[in-house]
Design an enzyme around this catalytic site. Structure first.
Site, short mmCIF file in Angstrom:
data_model
loop_
_atom_site.label_atom_id
_atom_site.label_comp_id
_atom_site.label_asym_id
_atom_site.label_seq_id
_atom_site.Cartn_x
_atom_site.Cartn_y
_atom_site.Cartn_z
N CYS A 55 0.82 -1.21 0.00
CA CYS A 55 0.00 0.00 0.00
C CYS A 55 0.86 1.26 0.00
O CYS A 55 0.46 2.31 -0.52
CB CYS A 55 -0.90 0.02 1.23
N ASP A 87 -2.03 -3.89 7.56
CA ASP A 87 -3.15 -4.61 8.17
C ASP A 87 -3.17 -6.07 7.73
O ASP A 87 -3.45 -6.97 8.52
CB ASP A 87 -4.47 -3.94 7.79
N ASP A 129 -4.64 1.33 5.45
CA ASP A 129 -5.92 1.74 6.04
C ASP A 129 -5.84 2.86 7.07
O ASP A 129 -6.51 3.88 6.97
CB ASP A 129 -6.59 0.54 6.71
N SER A 478 -12.23 -5.93 8.87
CA SER A 478 -11.59 -5.38 7.68
C SER A 478 -12.66 -4.89 6.72
O SER A 478 -13.79 -5.40 6.71
CB SER A 478 -10.75 -6.46 7.01
#
Length: 562
Positions: A55, A87, A129, A478
């Site tokens: 990410c 995550d 996230d 999630s």
């Protein structure tokens, strides 16, 4: 002349001007800055770039383009970073406790550097996230002119002619445990699901929050949907650098953009897109930073009036890269504004309104794939998230209804005091149709850190029980979770919420239409059990998690530290 100078350097003059700042300037010169650089507004380029998650892989590269844009517009960039965790890699073990904590650390880090260096403005860059809301929380706290830049979505993987994501791999683990797929298929999926840099591809938490922030006017148009590997994202990074310098000149601050009205725009976007339940937690926290009244019931009010129109994973078929081909969130906002669901007159970081921005954007009106449904003929007539209450969740709980047709579930509780025990029970096929899996002591204080339960929910779904088994927790889910999964139960078990006294076999009922989550116990029975309940010892006595547990508030308040 002096007033114009102070307007361009409203804060940084404190570290660059006057003979008493000679030592400060000397430190700048050691880093290669020139006297001319110090006459310009100092702009922070704050990212969570690292190599712990795909990410965030693009962020270091994108930061360089932001800096070029700042220089081109007459500013001086100063780059710095904060931590971030993955995550997906932390999922299912002790490491997931660090995830939500990292949101606060990121916000604290960006806030402290911006304050200490007296920055005039800031561009925040984030990918995974919690780094997205952490960045925007810092923008709200510092309240200096700021632009948010997303690292971009990952492209979908390809397996047997179909798009796949990381969630397919999690679900394959459950399917393999049930004996429905071979180990070789799990291995094939794990090797192709994540083809490169970028955040998880569906309408999971990162893409949900980037969509929300774009609809709130905190980023440039296109920011939420352009893939990480697309050259357009580098152009957007440059433009974000240019934009922040103009924001400093115009003195347009986050508090001018983050308002009750813009937050409602953001919630509407999340509801119509079938976004992650984490949006509730994060927008509550962002509103808290600016003292904007917002509670869980506000999400329900907006969900009730907002149709679900996006056929996006995990409940649907498509990923963010597919939506980008239509024009991204601009394609959706056009329709929402036209139908009166979103206020297009609110200001944005471009200096123009949302509607003004959209007037200069071409969106592909002809969908080869039906990703976005008409508002008059939606997938569902109400939004993709429901707020529940009842004797199990007196402060509220959250369920994502997008992607599940189940409206009621009644069954016996199977109670676990930690996620790992529940996952093991699922893998051993001890969970059967009709059960309500209760995972407690995983809340903000009890976890501590409010772990996500994707490993458990994906394993349940992979075994074909996603519509037959309910899961209830004071932890989180999630954005990739789908099925009958109720999270954010508050008060949490650690502080004596009803969840703490549930026993195996207690009958729990879930009624989505009536927004109820109840256990079949009288108030007297609940109180009697609570009178005999003893809180467990904290799981962490020292370190960051112990500090967090002492400071964190209820999930119903956004799990902010106070």
């Amino acid at each position: 002349m002096e007033s114009d100078y102070l307007k361009n350097k409203p804060r940084s003059w404190q570290v660059t001007e006057g003979v008493e700042r000679a030592p400060h300037r000397s430190m700048f010169y050691a880093m290669g800055f020139t006297p001319e650089d110090l006459k310009k507004p100092l702009i922070g380029v704050a990212s969570t770039a690292n190599e712990v998650t795909p990410c965030n892989l693009a962020l270091g590269r994108l930061a360089q383009h932001v800096k070029e844009g700042i220089r081109a517009a007459g500013g001086t960039p100063i780059e710095f970073t904060a931590i971030a965790v993955s995550d997906a890699i932390s999922m299912g073990h002790e490491g997931m406790k660090a995830s939500l904590v990292s949101r606060e650390v990121i916000a604290d880090s960006f806030e402290l550097v911006a304050m200490a260096e007296a920055l005039d403005g800031m561009v925040t860059l984030a990918g995974c996230d919690k780094s997205l809301p952490g960045s925007v929380m810092a923008m709200a706290r510092t309240n200096i002119p700021s632009v948010f830049l997303y690292g971009g979505t990952i492209m979908p993987g390809q397996h047997q002619g179909k798009d796949v994501t990381i969630v397919d791999v999690f679900e394959a683990v459950g399917a393999h445990a049930a004996g429905t797929i071979p180990l070789t298929l799990v291995q094939e999926l794990e090797e192709c699901a994540c083809p490169g840099e970028g955040s998880c591809g569906g309408m999971f938490t990162a893409n949900t929050m980037s969509s929300v922030f774009e609809s709130m006017g905190l980023s440039l148009p296109g920011n939420s949907s352009i893939p990480a590997i697309d050259p357009r994202r580098e152009e957007l990074a440059f433009q974000s650098g240019e934009a922040v310098v103009q924001l400093v000149k115009d003195d347009l601050k986050p508090s001018d953009l983050i308002t009750r009205e813009s937050i409602e725009n953001g919630i509407t976007t999340a509801m119509t897109m079938g976004g992650s339940t984490n949006v509730v937690l994060h927008l509550l926290a962002i509103a808290h930073e600016l003292g904007i009244p917002l509670d869980m019931e506000d999400f329900q009010v907006i969900s009730d009036r907002t149709p679900l129109i996006a056929d996006m994973k995990p409940g649907g078929e498509y990923v963010m890269a597919d939506l980008d081909k239509l024009g991204g969130i601009s394609f959706v906002l056009d329709r929402l504004i036209e139908s009166g669901y979103v206020d297009g007159n609110l200001p944005t970081v471009t200096g123009d309104s949302i509607s003004g921005n959209l007037s200069r954007i071409d969106t592909n009106m002809n969908q080869e794939k039906k990703i976005i449904y008409d508002l008059g003929d939606p997938i569902e007539k109400t939004g993709g998230i429901v707020i529940l209450s009842g004797n199990l969740a007196r402060e509220g709980a959250v369920i994502k209804t997008a992607g599940t047709s189940i409206k009621k579930h009644v069954g016996p509780a199977k109670v676990f005091d930690r996620e790992e025990d529940a996952f093991l029970a699922v893998q051993n096929q001890e969970i059967v149709a009709g059960d309500v899996v209760v995972i407690r002591y995983e809340g903000p204080k009890g976890g501590p850190g409010m772990r996500e339960m994707l490993g458990v929910t994906a394993a349940i779904t992979g075994q074909g029980l996603g519509e037959k088994v309910a899961l209830l927790t004071d932890g989180r889910f999630s954005g990739g979770t789908h099925g009958i999964a109720v999270g954010h139960v508050a008060p949490e078990a650690m502080v004596g919420g009803t969840l703490a006294i549930i026993e195996d076999g207690d009958v729990i009922s879930l009624d989505i239409n009536n927004r109820k989550i109840e256990v079949a116990l009288t108030e007297g029975e609940i109180q009697n059990r609570l009178d005999n309940w003893v809180a467990p010892d904290p799981k962490h006595a020292t370190g960051a998690l112990a500090k967090y547990a002492k400071l964190v508030s209820s999930a119903s308040l956004g799990a902010v530290t106070q």
